[in-house]
Design an enzyme around this catalytic site. Structure first.
Site, PDB file in Angstrom:
ATOM      1  N   THR A 189      -7.726   0.169  17.587  1.00 20.67           N
ATOM      2  CA  THR A 189      -8.490   0.354  18.823  1.00 20.67           C
ATOM      3  C   THR A 189      -9.188   1.713  18.871  1.00 20.67           C
ATOM      4  O   THR A 189      -9.683   2.126  19.903  1.00 20.67           O
ATOM      5  CB  THR A 189      -7.589   0.188  20.068  1.00 20.67           C
ATOM      6  OG1 THR A 189      -6.515   1.135  19.994  1.00 20.67           O
ATOM      7  CG2 THR A 189      -7.016  -1.221  20.142  1.00 20.67           C
ATOM      8  N   TYR A 246       0.823  -1.210   0.000  1.00 26.16           N
ATOM      9  CA  TYR A 246       0.000   0.000   0.000  1.00 26.16           C
ATOM     10  C   TYR A 246       0.857   1.260   0.000  1.00 26.16           C
ATOM     11  O   TYR A 246       1.959   1.269   0.538  1.00 26.16           O
ATOM     12  CB  TYR A 246      -0.944  -0.016   1.207  1.00 26.16           C
ATOM     13  CG  TYR A 246      -1.740  -1.306   1.284  1.00 26.16           C
ATOM     14  CD1 TYR A 246      -2.691  -1.618   0.313  1.00 26.16           C
ATOM     15  CD2 TYR A 246      -1.496  -2.247   2.289  1.00 26.16           C
ATOM     16  CE1 TYR A 246      -3.391  -2.810   0.348  1.00 26.16           C
ATOM     17  CE2 TYR A 246      -2.193  -3.445   2.341  1.00 26.16           C
ATOM     18  CZ  TYR A 246      -3.137  -3.727   1.360  1.00 26.16           C
ATOM     19  OH  TYR A 246      -3.820  -4.909   1.395  1.00 26.16           O
TER      20      TYR A 246
END
Ligand SMILES: *[C@@H]1O[C@H](CO)[C@@H](O)[C@H](O)[C@H]1NC(C)=O
Ligand SMILES: *[C@@H]1O[C@H](CO)[C@@H](O)[C@H](O)[C@H]1NC(C)=O
Ligand SMILES: *[C@@H]1O[C@H](CO)[C@@H](O)[C@H](O)[C@H]1NC(C)=O
Length: 343
Positions: free
Chosen positions: A243, A169
């Protein structure tokens, strides 16, 4: 009816959240990517806390419905020894790096200068991953502060080194939403008499007091990323998520098997950081922690050789078959190894 009555009513009846939201706010704020928090805000206006993240923004629904979310509680008795996990390799090009430390209002965040590339490979990784950000989580009390728990216990804080797959990426944003996108190295923080030399660079009084308020930034030079790692090659790994919203399930977590240390004074300085700008009331950044999420049937693997060797993970097989990429044969070998005990 007051706003609080509307809220109480809505929560009690568990009605469609958006209906309630609209009713309770004369001018609902635009849903945007920064509209979330770790804890209730004292000053009235509602900001979604972790249990609401997945409900307020449809782009974040994995935060509620995801089955591979992070953080988790690591039960050491459930870990599986994986003899194919190689040591983590840190590649800094033997150079010291510079970066900028920020108060983002939620975390202490350190980002390296663009010309300084630090990457890691080995361990559970098939690809090389580049360091994007170092993020600190910490508690208002010594017994809280880490996102991951070890046998139900939290540490005083957690350093997270967030890396993205730079082989597949072009940047972090792209990687964060894609398979095999992120690798997050997590190191627990513990209070002691002396501190880790890297943490000392970030948290000594002269430095940390420069980022007391939200959006404050401070430049650091001559950092040696190697120093943040504790002296151990043992780690624990599992597949999970970011998270923070949008909670994409693209992260492989690597938890180092030893903590790093900071002094009581440095911990105190962290707790004196504000989530707000100077013109607003002081609100400590501490307890910037997402609660642990169900492990479901995920495997927790480790390179620590103990008696559980060879035990199979119930749902491991399906996952292994999905592995793709350069090390196909290697992955196949792991799959065979984990499967034989079951035959
Ligand atoms: C793990 O430990 C066992 C028992 O101590 C030993 O027999 C085995 O060779 C070790 N395996 C590896 C891969 O180190
Ligand atoms: C990792 O980073 C170093 C520079 O620190 C660079 O020379 C090397 O090519 C990188 N590795 C990969 C696989 O891109
Ligand atoms: C990341 O890469 C994508 C695709 O190459 C590009 O569209 C996007 O603008 C990049 N984002 C940043 C923040 O550089």
């Amino acid at each position: 009816m007051s706003l609080w009555h509307v809220w109480g009513f809505c929560l009690l009846l568990n009605l469609a959240w958006f209906v309630c939201f609209a009713a309770s706010q004369p001018n609902p704020p635009k849903i945007h990517e920064g509209w979330w928090a770790y804890k209730e805000v004292v000053q009235g206006s509602f900001v979604p806390v972790p249990s609401f993240w997945g409900l307020v923004n449809s782009a974040w629904n994995l935060c509620s419905v995801g089955k591979r979310q992070s953080p988790v509680n690591i039960e050491t008795s459930h870990m599986i020894f994986d003899p194919f996990l190689t040591p983590i390799k840190l590649n800094t090009g033997r150079r010291k790096v510079g970066g900028t430390m920020y108060n983002t209002g939620r975390h202490v965040s350190l980002r390296l200068d663009k010309e300084h590339l630090v990457n890691i490979s080995g361990g559970p990784m098939t690809y090389s991953h580049r360091l994007e950000e170092i993020r600190l989580h910490f508690g208002s009390e010594d017994i809280l502060g880490s996102e991951h728990l070890l046998n139900g216990q939290a540490f005083s804080g957690e350093v997270q080194l967030i890396h993205y797959n730079h082989e597949l990426y072009t940047n972090y944003t792209e990687a964060a939403k894609s398979p095999n996108g992120l690798v997050i190295v997590s190191i627990f923080m513990k209070i002691a008499e002396t501190s880790n030399s890297f943490l000392n660079r970030m948290l000594n009084r002269d430095t940390i007091t420069r980022i007391t308020y939200k959006n404050d930034a401070y430049l650091l030079n001559g950092l040696n990323i190697e120093e943040i790692y504790p002296e151990t090659s043992s780690f624990i790994t599992y597949d999970g998520s970011m998270t923070i919203p949008p909670c994409f399930e693209t992260a492989t977590w690597i938890l180092m098997n030893k903590p790093v240390y900071l002094t009581r004074m440095q911990m105190h300085s962290l707790r004196l950081l504000s989530q707000n700008q100077p013109s607003q009331i002081f609100l400590s950044m501490s307890d910037n922690v997402r609660p642990v999420q169900p492990l479901n049937n995920r495997c927790i693997r480790t390179n620590i050789n103990f008696s559980m060797q060879g035990k199979d993970c119930p749902n491991n097989r399906a996952q292994k078959l999905q592995y793709r990429g350069k090390n196909y044969f290697y992955r196949w070998l792991v799959w065979v190894t984990f499967s034989v005990s079951d035959i």
